[in-house]
Motif scaffolding. Structure first.
Motif, PDB file in Angstrom:
ATOM      1  N   HIS A 298       0.834  -1.200   0.000  1.00  0.00           N
ATOM      2  CA  HIS A 298       0.000   0.000   0.000  1.00  0.00           C
ATOM      3  C   HIS A 298       0.869   1.250   0.000  1.00  0.00           C
ATOM      4  N   LYS A 299       0.408   2.277  -0.699  1.00  0.00           N
ATOM      5  CA  LYS A 299       1.208   3.496  -0.828  1.00  0.00           C
ATOM      6  C   LYS A 299       1.227   4.336   0.446  1.00  0.00           C
ATOM      7  N   ARG A 300       0.226   4.142   1.329  1.00  0.00           N
ATOM      8  CA  ARG A 300       0.174   4.964   2.546  1.00  0.00           C
ATOM      9  C   ARG A 300       0.283   4.158   3.828  1.00  0.00           C
ATOM     10  N   PHE A 301      -0.010   2.869   3.758  1.00  0.00           N
ATOM     11  CA  PHE A 301       0.054   2.007   4.940  1.00  0.00           C
ATOM     12  C   PHE A 301       1.027   0.869   4.642  1.00  0.00           C
ATOM     13  N   ALA A 302       2.218   0.954   5.216  1.00  0.00           N
ATOM     14  CA  ALA A 302       3.292   0.011   4.890  1.00  0.00           C
ATOM     15  C   ALA A 302       2.971  -1.412   5.315  1.00  0.00           C
ATOM     16  N   ASP A 303       2.051  -1.590   6.252  1.00  0.00           N
ATOM     17  CA  ASP A 303       1.711  -2.928   6.734  1.00  0.00           C
ATOM     18  C   ASP A 303       0.509  -3.521   5.995  1.00  0.00           C
ATOM     19  N   VAL A 304       0.161  -2.941   4.854  1.00  0.00           N
ATOM     20  CA  VAL A 304      -0.966  -3.422   4.059  1.00  0.00           C
ATOM     21  C   VAL A 304      -0.484  -3.758   2.650  1.00  0.00           C
ATOM     22  N   PHE A 305      -0.925  -4.912   2.141  1.00  0.00           N
ATOM     23  CA  PHE A 305      -0.633  -5.339   0.773  1.00  0.00           C
ATOM     24  C   PHE A 305      -1.952  -5.737   0.107  1.00  0.00           C
ATOM     25  N   ALA A 306      -1.947  -5.762  -1.205  1.00  0.00           N
ATOM     26  CA  ALA A 306      -3.142  -6.210  -1.937  1.00  0.00           C
ATOM     27  C   ALA A 306      -2.722  -6.798  -3.272  1.00  0.00           C
ATOM     28  N   LEU A 307      -3.567  -7.671  -3.795  1.00  0.00           N
ATOM     29  CA  LEU A 307      -3.328  -8.256  -5.117  1.00  0.00           C
ATOM     30  C   LEU A 307      -4.652  -8.610  -5.752  1.00  0.00           C
ATOM     31  N   GLY A 308      -4.586  -8.965  -7.024  1.00  0.00           N
ATOM     32  CA  GLY A 308      -5.775  -9.423  -7.720  1.00  0.00           C
ATOM     33  C   GLY A 308      -6.723  -8.303  -8.086  1.00  0.00           C
ATOM     34  N   ASP A 309      -7.982  -8.678  -8.290  1.00  0.00           N
ATOM     35  CA  ASP A 309      -8.972  -7.758  -8.829  1.00  0.00           C
ATOM     36  C   ASP A 309      -9.198  -6.520  -7.978  1.00  0.00           C
ATOM     37  N   VAL A 310      -9.062  -6.630  -6.664  1.00  0.00           N
ATOM     38  CA  VAL A 310      -9.366  -5.505  -5.776  1.00  0.00           C
ATOM     39  C   VAL A 310      -8.259  -4.463  -5.747  1.00  0.00           C
ATOM     40  N   SER A 311      -7.100  -4.798  -6.276  1.00  0.00           N
ATOM     41  CA  SER A 311      -5.953  -3.892  -6.197  1.00  0.00           C
ATOM     42  C   SER A 311      -5.968  -2.866  -7.333  1.00  0.00           C
ATOM     43  N   SER A 312      -5.166  -1.813  -7.151  1.00  0.00           N
ATOM     44  CA  SER A 312      -5.035  -0.781  -8.179  1.00  0.00           C
ATOM     45  C   SER A 312      -3.946  -1.117  -9.189  1.00  0.00           C
ATOM     46  N   LEU A 313      -3.368  -2.312  -9.112  1.00  0.00           N
ATOM     47  CA  LEU A 313      -2.314  -2.691 -10.050  1.00  0.00           C
ATOM     48  C   LEU A 313      -2.815  -2.508 -11.481  1.00  0.00           C
ATOM     49  N   PRO A 314      -2.108  -1.716 -12.287  1.00  0.00           N
ATOM     50  CA  PRO A 314      -2.622  -1.327 -13.605  1.00  0.00           C
ATOM     51  C   PRO A 314      -2.425  -2.380 -14.684  1.00  0.00           C
TER      52      PRO A 314
END
Length: 431
Positions: A298-314
């Motif tokens: 996460h760009k603002r919370f270092a202890d948060v990650f995300a992947l897949g459809d819910v993420s903002s990965l372009p």
């Protein structure tokens, strides 16, 4: 291990919200890399779906039973399954509040909730789905009825749509159409009396130019009436009329009404509301979890990650993208736990096996630069029977026995299965 949520508060080293493809894959890879790690999966569903199999199964190319299993059977050994759902994210306090009111704190959070299908964003659609020739293979409950309607089609206008939002498996709207067209052509008197129309809100049929060229050839060969920049906004079911918002460059926006006898709808999609309305969301359309495109952090919370459809990965939202993202996320999550630099980088790799007929698939693989790549050492822009076998015979087995077991991170696709692939008669040399 299953937790029933009876305690008002609990803590886990790693909390994964979402027990779909992304969440289970990450949990399995984490526990293989670090046995004994305290991993919990927050997921309310009792059934796990292989959603990539819905269209092949509906078309009779794969047994429907192959597309789902009990959720309990895919929870990795050593992970704690909390059978509940997230009601609120409080990243400042490092906790998630569940629907039953339980507070779960964490050291690291992984958001893998998939996306939300917004049927109600198309006026008249929710109440019309399943009637008046209106169907969708994007609903588990309507898969069988969708293909029954396609096989029972007697001719007329068959209309297929693609919305203006990012969607899971971006090629799926076309997969359904091509297979449906095969059915029409094989049915006496139907093919010659059918007019297939594809209305997409996108500016072209496929986002990667090399694959777009192939798709345009498929559409031309089939004499499909393809209309770009057409976004479905309303369905008048009793009249069998679909209303589109058309926004062509240099022309005033307009409405266009198209009558249909069969309408296959793909609904607009976005992040689940609980994510979109949380501090984790990106400031913009979609409500995606705002992560660094290289590290999945996460760009603002270092202890948060995300992947897949819910993420903002372009990149395109697909199972193949998760296969590329999960090892990067796992490596960086462990580095975060160990207070080490995050060195693993995701290059945007994704793939969409685009079924173009009952005997051919374009294995569309590409990266952040929208350049074709190939895991099979063949020209990926070509329609191939070999890739059809991979999509309908190999991938389902790989999903249940390798991906969800955390065992497919040593290569992107099927390198460990080269003998099996060769046994199916697949060409690994450039034709």
């Amino acid at each position: 291990m299953v937790a029933n949520g009876s305690a008002s508060h609990r803590h886990h080293q790693v909390l994964i919200v979402g027990g779909g493809s992304g969440g289970i894959t990450v949990a399995a890879q984490l526990l293989r890399a670090r046995p004994g790690l305290d991993v919990a999966i927050l997921e309310p569903a009792t059934v796990h779906d292989y959603q990539s199999g819905w269209i092949p199964a509906g078309a009779g190319l794969l047994p429907l039973a192959f597309t789902h299993r009990p959720e309990a059977s895919v929870i990795p050994p050593g992970a704690c399954w909390i059978q509940d759902s997230a009601a609120r994210f409080e990243p400042e306090a490092q906790r998630v509040i569940t629907a039953t009111g339980e507070s779960i704190s964490y050291q690291v959070l992984v958001v893998a909730m998939g996306l939300q299908l917004n049927w109600n964003h198309i006026q008249g659609l929710p109440e019309a789905l399943g009637s008046h020739g209106i169907v969708s293979a994007y609903s588990r409950d309507h898969i069988i009825a969708t293909w029954a309607a396609i096989r029972g089609f007697q001719g007329g206008i068959a209309l297929f749509t693609h919305p203006a939002t990012p969607i899971k498996c971006g090629g799926a709207p076309q997969k359904v159409m091509y297979l449906a067209d095969d059915v029409f052509q094989a049915t006496s008197g139907v093919g010659v009396n059918s007019h297939v129309i594809f209305c997409t809100a996108m500016a072209k049929l496929y986002p990667v130019e090399a694959y777009n060229t192939t798709v345009e050839q498929v559409v031309a060969r089939r004499h499909i009436d393809a209309r770009t920049l057409h976004n479905l906004i309303e369905v008048r079911a009793s009249e069998q009329v679909a209303v589109f918002d058309v926004r062509e460059p240099g022309v005033e926006p307009r409405r266009e009404e198209i009558r249909f006898d069969l309408l296959h709808v793909v609904p607009p999609m976005a992040a689940p509301d609980v994510v979109a309305h949380s501090p984790l969301a990106i400031d913009g359309p979609g409500g995606w979890v705002e992560v660094n495109k290289d590290t999945c952090q996460h760009k603002r919370f270092a202890d948060v990650f995300a992947l897949g459809d819910v993420s903002s990965l372009p990149t395109s939202k697909s199972l193949a993208a998760i296969r590329g993202q999960a090892p990067v996320l796992v490596a960086n999550l462990l580095a975060q736990l160990d207070q080490r630099p995050l060195l693993a980088h995701y290059d945007g790799y994704t793939a969409c096996p685009l079924i173009t007929s009952f005997h051919s698939v374009v294995m569309a693989e590409f990266n952040y630069e929208l350049q074709p790549v190939s895991s099979f050492l063949v020209d990926p822009t070509k329609e191939r029977w070999s890739m059809f076998l991979v999509e309908t015979r190999v991938f389902p087995w790989v999903y249940w026995h390798r991906v969800l077991k955390g065992r497919l991170h040593e290569s992107r696709f099927l390198k460990p299965f080269a003998p099996l692939v060769r046994a199916l008669g697949l060409a690994f040399k450039q034709p």
